[in-house]
Design a protein around this motif. Structure first.
Motif, mmCIF file in Angstrom:
data_model
loop_
_atom_site.group_PDB
_atom_site.id
_atom_site.type_symbol
_atom_site.label_atom_id
_atom_site.label_comp_id
_atom_site.label_asym_id
_atom_site.label_seq_id
_atom_site.Cartn_x
_atom_site.Cartn_y
_atom_site.Cartn_z
ATOM 1 N N ARG A 216 0.816 -1.216 0.000
ATOM 2 C CA ARG A 216 0.000 0.000 0.000
ATOM 3 C C ARG A 216 0.849 1.266 0.000
ATOM 4 N NH1 ARG A 216 -3.363 -1.600 5.211
ATOM 5 N NH2 ARG A 216 -1.202 -2.147 5.747
ATOM 6 N N ASP A 217 2.139 1.120 0.269
ATOM 7 C CA ASP A 217 3.028 2.282 0.313
ATOM 8 C C ASP A 217 3.552 2.689 -1.053
ATOM 9 O OD1 ASP A 217 3.132 2.952 3.135
ATOM 10 O OD2 ASP A 217 4.109 1.021 3.418
ATOM 11 N N ILE A 218 3.085 2.068 -2.098
ATOM 12 C CA ILE A 218 3.392 2.495 -3.460
ATOM 13 C C ILE A 218 2.075 2.843 -4.127
ATOM 14 C CG2 ILE A 218 4.278 1.781 -5.708
ATOM 15 C CD1 ILE A 218 6.288 0.033 -4.258
ATOM 16 N N GLY A 219 1.972 4.082 -4.623
ATOM 17 C CA GLY A 219 0.677 4.526 -5.121
ATOM 18 C C GLY A 219 0.751 5.346 -6.386
ATOM 19 N N VAL A 220 -0.381 5.870 -6.759
ATOM 20 C CA VAL A 220 -0.542 6.606 -8.015
ATOM 21 C C VAL A 220 0.392 7.817 -8.045
ATOM 22 C CG1 VAL A 220 -2.148 7.951 -9.416
ATOM 23 C CG2 VAL A 220 -2.913 5.836 -8.300
ATOM 24 N N GLY A 221 1.138 7.943 -9.140
ATOM 25 C CA GLY A 221 2.008 9.091 -9.337
ATOM 26 C C GLY A 221 3.371 8.994 -8.696
ATOM 27 N N ASP A 222 3.626 7.931 -7.936
ATOM 28 C CA ASP A 222 4.947 7.761 -7.319
ATOM 29 C C ASP A 222 5.994 7.398 -8.364
ATOM 30 O OD1 ASP A 222 3.875 8.217 -4.820
ATOM 31 O OD2 ASP A 222 3.827 6.103 -4.227
ATOM 32 N N VAL A 223 7.252 7.607 -7.998
ATOM 33 C CA VAL A 223 8.391 7.086 -8.751
ATOM 34 C C VAL A 223 9.032 5.999 -7.902
ATOM 35 C CG1 VAL A 223 10.712 7.592 -9.579
ATOM 36 C CG2 VAL A 223 8.840 9.149 -10.110
ATOM 37 N N VAL A 224 9.264 4.834 -8.490
ATOM 38 C CA VAL A 224 9.861 3.706 -7.783
ATOM 39 C C VAL A 224 11.256 3.460 -8.342
ATOM 40 C CG1 VAL A 224 9.690 1.246 -7.258
ATOM 41 C CG2 VAL A 224 7.625 2.673 -7.281
ATOM 42 N N LEU A 225 12.266 3.487 -7.468
ATOM 43 C CA LEU A 225 13.653 3.259 -7.855
ATOM 44 C C LEU A 225 14.117 1.929 -7.278
ATOM 45 C CD1 LEU A 225 15.107 6.831 -7.142
ATOM 46 C CD2 LEU A 225 13.955 5.976 -9.211
ATOM 47 N N ILE A 226 14.846 1.173 -8.075
ATOM 48 C CA ILE A 226 15.275 -0.175 -7.687
ATOM 49 C C ILE A 226 16.793 -0.219 -7.648
ATOM 50 C CG2 ILE A 226 15.201 -2.622 -8.286
ATOM 51 C CD1 ILE A 226 12.585 -1.990 -9.823
ATOM 52 N N PHE A 227 17.334 -0.526 -6.466
ATOM 53 C CA PHE A 227 18.779 -0.608 -6.301
ATOM 54 C C PHE A 227 19.216 -2.063 -6.342
ATOM 55 C CE2 PHE A 227 22.624 -0.460 -3.403
ATOM 56 C CZ PHE A 227 23.448 0.112 -4.360
ATOM 57 N N THR A 228 20.045 -2.386 -7.357
ATOM 58 C CA THR A 228 20.538 -3.751 -7.539
ATOM 59 C C THR A 228 22.014 -3.897 -7.196
ATOM 60 O OG1 THR A 228 21.255 -3.450 -9.835
ATOM 61 C CG2 THR A 228 18.925 -3.992 -9.468
ATOM 62 N N GLY A 229 22.730 -2.771 -7.137
ATOM 63 C CA GLY A 229 24.173 -2.803 -6.969
ATOM 64 C C GLY A 229 24.933 -2.800 -8.280
ATOM 65 N N TRP A 230 24.222 -2.967 -9.410
ATOM 66 C CA TRP A 230 24.878 -3.015 -10.717
ATOM 67 C C TRP A 230 25.648 -1.738 -11.030
ATOM 68 C CZ3 TRP A 230 25.830 -7.354 -13.005
ATOM 69 C CH2 TRP A 230 26.250 -7.381 -14.340
ATOM 70 N N GLU A 231 25.285 -0.673 -10.388
ATOM 71 C CA GLU A 231 25.964 0.613 -10.532
ATOM 72 C C GLU A 231 27.480 0.491 -10.374
ATOM 73 O OE1 GLU A 231 26.413 4.244 -7.378
ATOM 74 O OE2 GLU A 231 24.391 3.489 -7.724
ATOM 75 N N GLU A 232 27.934 -0.424 -9.525
ATOM 76 C CA GLU A 232 29.372 -0.556 -9.269
ATOM 77 C C GLU A 232 30.161 -0.974 -10.503
ATOM 78 O OE1 GLU A 232 29.560 -5.124 -7.502
ATOM 79 O OE2 GLU A 232 28.945 -3.498 -6.171
ATOM 80 N N ASN A 233 29.478 -1.524 -11.505
ATOM 81 C CA ASN A 233 30.152 -1.962 -12.720
ATOM 82 C C ASN A 233 30.360 -0.845 -13.739
ATOM 83 O OD1 ASN A 233 30.317 -4.679 -11.885
ATOM 84 N ND2 ASN A 233 28.228 -5.073 -12.568
#
Length: 359
Positions: A216-233
């Motif tokens: 329920r904490d994700i709703g209309v108009g939100d932006v969802v960011l996903i951290f995988t760790g792939w950034e280190e590459n």
């Protein structure tokens, strides 16, 4: 629209019935189902037949005011990489070059300028517009037959002078509530996800619980960011970030399961620290020829934007530290004020630019 380009939206079933396998089914209003009953054909926009703004229509004054209340410390995070010559690029991308313009002397003042070249809308930290992907139904290989968001056709979108519809200039500024999902920390034992590793809905829900949140904490108009760790590459270059030896394109990411779940929430945009949001190498197609189903489902089917090649490690570390300091708090720290406005490049399929998170 170029002379001779026939406007087909609103009458697409008539044209497709002549040339496409399954055209008769479309004309009867029967969906063309793919593997597992997935219908790849985009429907009309909930914002009307002329809508080209997609999920950025959710960015209302009330959404801005809601997000503003999340600013407590005033700390700003730049969620993107520096743009520079020689940076990693998607295979086949011509890369970025920057040439110093002539230095001008005006009495006791000096002025400088630059000339930039490259596929600037689709490199580095990039934002995908709704024109970035379309769907060519079975029986055709002609881009003019493609279906884009809101049932715009390739004949309408594609011209010799660029994209006539769904360009990034139609995206409304995104000023909203952001939510970070630290999948690396909470669903993968703190280890960077491996290429080819799909982020499942079970992993997303496990992450939410660990962050003192729920669905329920994700709703209309939100932006969802996903951290995988792939950034280190990123520092490894094109081979290491975009590709792996003997494999080709390779990254961890979400699959169609999570993409459908996110779209059901009505979010405005999804971002990640990998180069394309979705798991690669691709899994079996969800429908014939749909080898990148997350791009298809989010952009083409749902009008949800994608922000790729993000820098999320500092934000993730600070949010985890805050949760550790206040483990029994009543509010999860994994929400923040988020702002991004793409460059309004007319007819472009994407935009550079660095989004900001503010806590």
């Amino acid at each position: 629209m170029k002379p001779g380009a026939m406007p087909l939206r609103g009458a697409i079933v008539v044209t497709m019935a002549v040339s496409l396998v399954g055209g008769a089914a479309l004309a009867r209003g029967v969906p063309m189902l793919g593997v597992g009953g997935y219908d790849p054909v985009p429907g009309p926009s909930p914002w009307g037949p002329d809508d080209e703004a997609g999920a950025s229509n959710t960015q209302t004054p009330d959404k801005v005011l809601e997000a503003k209340r999340l600013i407590k410390e005033g700390k700003v995070y730049r969620l993107g990489h520096v743009y520079e010559p020689g940076m990693p690029t998607f295979p086949g991308n011509q890369g970025l070059s920057l040439e110093a313009g002539p230095t001008s002397v005006i009495q006791q003042q000096v002025t400088n300028s630059e000339v930039m070249h490259g596929e600037f809308g689709q490199m580095g930290t990039e934002f995908d517009a709704l024109s970035h992907f379309g769907y060519i139904p079975p029986g055709s290989t002609d881009p003019a037959d493609a279906l884009f968001y809101n049932q715009f056709t390739g004949a309408e979108v594609l011209t010799e002078d660029g994209l006539a519809h769904l360009g990034v200039e139609h995206v409304k500024p995104i000023v909203t509530r952001g939510v970070l999902l630290d999948v690396k920390r909470y669903a993968n034992g703190g280890q960077t996800l491996a290429f080819g590793q799909e982020i499942t809905l079970a992993m997303v829900k496990k992450t939410l619980r660990a962050q003192k949140m729920d669905e329920r904490d994700i709703g209309v108009g939100d932006v969802v960011l996903i951290f995988t760790g792939w950034e280190e590459n990123w520092e490894l270059g094109t081979e290491g970030y975009y590709t792996q030896p003997g494999v080709g394109l390779a990254q961890p990411g979400i699959g169609i399961e999570v993409a459908k779940w996110l779209s059901s929430k009505g979010i405005a945009c999804v971002g990640s620290d990998n180069f394309g949001i979705e798991v690669t190498p691709p899994k079996p197609p969800v429908a014939p020829g749909v080898v990148f189903p997350v791009h298809h489902h989010l952009l083409v089917k749902s009008g949800i934007f994608m922000h790729e090649v993000m820098v999320l490690s500092e934000l993730a570390a600070d949010l985890a530290a805050e949760l550790q300091q206040h483990p029994h708090g009543h509010k999860s720290p994994y929400e923040f004020f988020y702002v991004y406005s793409p460059l309004p490049l007319r007819g472009a399929s994407g935009s550079p630019g660095i989004p900001l998170a503010i806590r």
